[in-house]
Design an enzyme around this catalytic site. Structure first.
Site, PDB file in Angstrom:
ATOM      1  N   ARG A 102      44.712  32.001  41.748  1.00  0.00           N
ATOM      2  CA  ARG A 102      43.590  31.473  40.951  1.00  0.00           C
ATOM      3  C   ARG A 102      43.613  29.957  41.120  1.00  0.00           C
ATOM      4  O   ARG A 102      44.575  29.297  40.730  1.00  0.00           O
ATOM      5  CB  ARG A 102      43.744  31.858  39.479  1.00  0.00           C
ATOM      6  N   HIS A 129      34.559  35.047  42.049  1.00  0.00           N
ATOM      7  CA  HIS A 129      35.508  35.843  41.248  1.00  0.00           C
ATOM      8  C   HIS A 129      35.362  37.313  41.680  1.00  0.00           C
ATOM      9  O   HIS A 129      34.857  38.150  40.926  1.00  0.00           O
ATOM     10  CB  HIS A 129      35.207  35.659  39.759  1.00  0.00           C
ATOM     11  N   GLN A 132      36.725  40.357  39.544  1.00  0.00           N
ATOM     12  CA  GLN A 132      35.890  40.606  38.371  1.00  0.00           C
ATOM     13  C   GLN A 132      34.683  41.459  38.755  1.00  0.00           C
ATOM     14  O   GLN A 132      34.374  42.451  38.088  1.00  0.00           O
ATOM     15  CB  GLN A 132      35.414  39.248  37.805  1.00  0.00           C
ATOM     16  N   ASP A 224      28.061  34.874  31.068  1.00  0.00           N
ATOM     17  CA  ASP A 224      29.383  34.249  31.171  1.00  0.00           C
ATOM     18  C   ASP A 224      29.296  32.895  30.466  1.00  0.00           C
ATOM     19  O   ASP A 224      28.197  32.427  30.134  1.00  0.00           O
ATOM     20  CB  ASP A 224      29.754  34.079  32.665  1.00  0.00           C
ATOM     21  N   CYS A 264      32.322  38.727  31.452  1.00  0.00           N
ATOM     22  CA  CYS A 264      33.641  38.783  32.101  1.00  0.00           C
ATOM     23  C   CYS A 264      34.758  38.382  31.145  1.00  0.00           C
ATOM     24  O   CYS A 264      35.907  38.743  31.374  1.00  0.00           O
ATOM     25  CB  CYS A 264      33.650  37.898  33.344  1.00  0.00           C
ATOM     26  N   ARG A 292      39.390  45.776  34.876  1.00  0.00           N
ATOM     27  CA  ARG A 292      40.013  44.826  35.805  1.00  0.00           C
ATOM     28  C   ARG A 292      41.291  45.437  36.378  1.00  0.00           C
ATOM     29  O   ARG A 292      41.572  45.353  37.578  1.00  0.00           O
ATOM     30  CB  ARG A 292      40.362  43.514  35.072  1.00  0.00           C
TER      31      ARG A 292
HETATM   32  N1   CP Z   1      37.675  37.445  33.253  1.00  0.00           N
HETATM   33  C1   CP Z   1      38.799  36.805  33.567  1.00  0.00           C
HETATM   34  O1   CP Z   1      39.097  36.527  34.742  1.00  0.00           O
HETATM   35  O2   CP Z   1      39.607  36.499  32.507  1.00  0.00           O
HETATM   36  P1   CP Z   1      40.883  35.546  32.537  1.00  0.00           P
HETATM   37  O3   CP Z   1      40.384  34.151  32.809  1.00  0.00           O
HETATM   38  O4   CP Z   1      41.506  35.679  31.188  1.00  0.00           O
HETATM   39  O5   CP Z   1      41.793  36.008  33.640  1.00  0.00           O
HETATM   40  N1  NVA Z   2      33.148  31.150  34.944  1.00  0.00           N
HETATM   41  C1  NVA Z   2      34.389  31.225  34.226  1.00  0.00           C
HETATM   42  C2  NVA Z   2      35.009  32.577  34.380  1.00  0.00           C
HETATM   43  C3  NVA Z   2      36.281  32.797  33.628  1.00  0.00           C
HETATM   44  C4  NVA Z   2      36.890  34.122  33.905  1.00  0.00           C
HETATM   45  C5  NVA Z   2      35.324  30.139  34.697  1.00  0.00           C
HETATM   46  O1  NVA Z   2      35.386  29.896  35.904  1.00  0.00           O
HETATM   47  O2  NVA Z   2      35.982  29.523  33.873  1.00  0.00           O
END
Ligand code: CP
Ligand code: NVA
Length: 305
Positions: A102, A129, A132, A224, A264, A292
């Protein structure tokens, strides 16, 4: 597929296979447990940003499949700061059998994949993502029985999640529309990628600036956060710009009664979505969060087993 990075370069049939596998692994888990197909394998998990779902669902997915996972937080390896991204990839991939990352800069995931000897999975970058979006398709398929012909309306920011959901819809035969404020549209390059796949699979992709224009015939309404991780200094400006893009009862009253709401998560209740909608009958956000883990089991066993 060797890595799971962005959905743009994936084959629609292979993704279909992943979804079938996810359903099978979910049923297997519910019937008493998964086969230990990843016994002896460890996933290295690099996190440059916070996480609840991604971190825990990947770790539990590995454990359920007989493997293990190691968490590498932002302070530990200093990706690209303490050590170059290619060097991290070379070293880490000599210890573990898979890498999940990530990151902020999507190019870091690409560099990890280029220099890793083992599969790399994108657990969210500033651009995409994909894990997701695969879980989202699983949730919609469970709800409606099949994906082709369903319609998804994304309300809010044309961000990483919107990008991957648009790509996933194009692959799985779901019509995609998005309503964003001006200036917050999906990135043009990613829009092009999704449009090309949509055209190949005979689905539509529409851009709007009014949420009311897209929810009426949608089966799925998706939102989101308005402020993604890394954009915290834009919070005040964004909260202003996104006024009118909240998924609330008034917006939902324009949608079909059997439509569902996805997010999400994490949700900012009272901003992009209200408590009433989050906790309402049409919400499937917690089933979506659980999925997930099931979707990632499919990705992990496909790439690592
Ligand atoms: N939706 C999602 O990726 O959640 P987190 O940021 O908690 O991993
Ligand atoms: N768009 C959000 C998604 C979190 C899972 C971010 O990137 O923070």
């Amino acid at each position: 597929m060797k890595h799971f990075l962005d959905l743009a370069n994936c084959d629609s049939d292979e993704l279909e296979h992943l979804l079938d596998l996810a359903l099978r692994l979910k049923a297997e888990w519910r019937a008493g447990g998964n086969q230990p197909v990843l016994r002896g394998k460890t996933l290295g998990m690099i996190f440059q940003k916070p996480s609840l779902r991604t971190r825990v669902s990947f770790e539990m997915a590995m454990k359920h499949l007989g493997g293990d996972a190691i968490m590498l937080g932002p302070q530990e390896i200093g990706l690209g700061v303490r050590e170059s991204v290619p060097d991290v990839a070379r070293v880490l991939s000599s210890y573990v059998q898979g890498i999940m990352a990530r990151v902020f800069d999507h190019d870091h995931v690409l560099q990890l994949a280029e220099h890793s000897r083992v599969p790399v999975i994108n657990g969210l970058s500033d651009d995409y993502h994909p894990c997701q979006a695969l879980a989202d398709m699983l949730t919609i398929r469970e709800q409606f029985g099949s994906l082709p012909g369903t319609k998804l309306a994304f309300v809010g920011d044309g961000n990483n999640v919107a990008a991957s959901v648009a790509l996933a819809c194009a692959h799985f035969g779901v019509d995609f529309s998005i309503a964003t404020p001006e200036g917050y549209e999906m990135n043009g390059r990613i829009r092009g990628q999704a449009a090309e796949i949509a055209q190949r699979n005979g689905t539509t992709m529409l851009m709007h600036t009014r949420p009311e224009a897209i929810v009426a015939d949608a089966d799925v309404i998706y939102t989101d956060t308005w402020v993604s991780m890394g954009q915290e200094d834009e919070t005040q400006e964004r909260l202003g710009e996104f006024t009118g893009f909240q998924v609330n009862d008034a917006l939902l009253s324009r949608a079909k009664p059997n439509s569902i709401v996805l997010h999400c998560l994490p949700a900012h209740r009272g901003e992009e979505i209200t408590d009433d909608v989050m906790d309402g009958e049409q919400s499937r956000v917690f089933e979506q969060a659980e999925n997930r883990m099931h979707a990632q089991k499919a990705i992990l066993s496909h790439l690592l087993a």
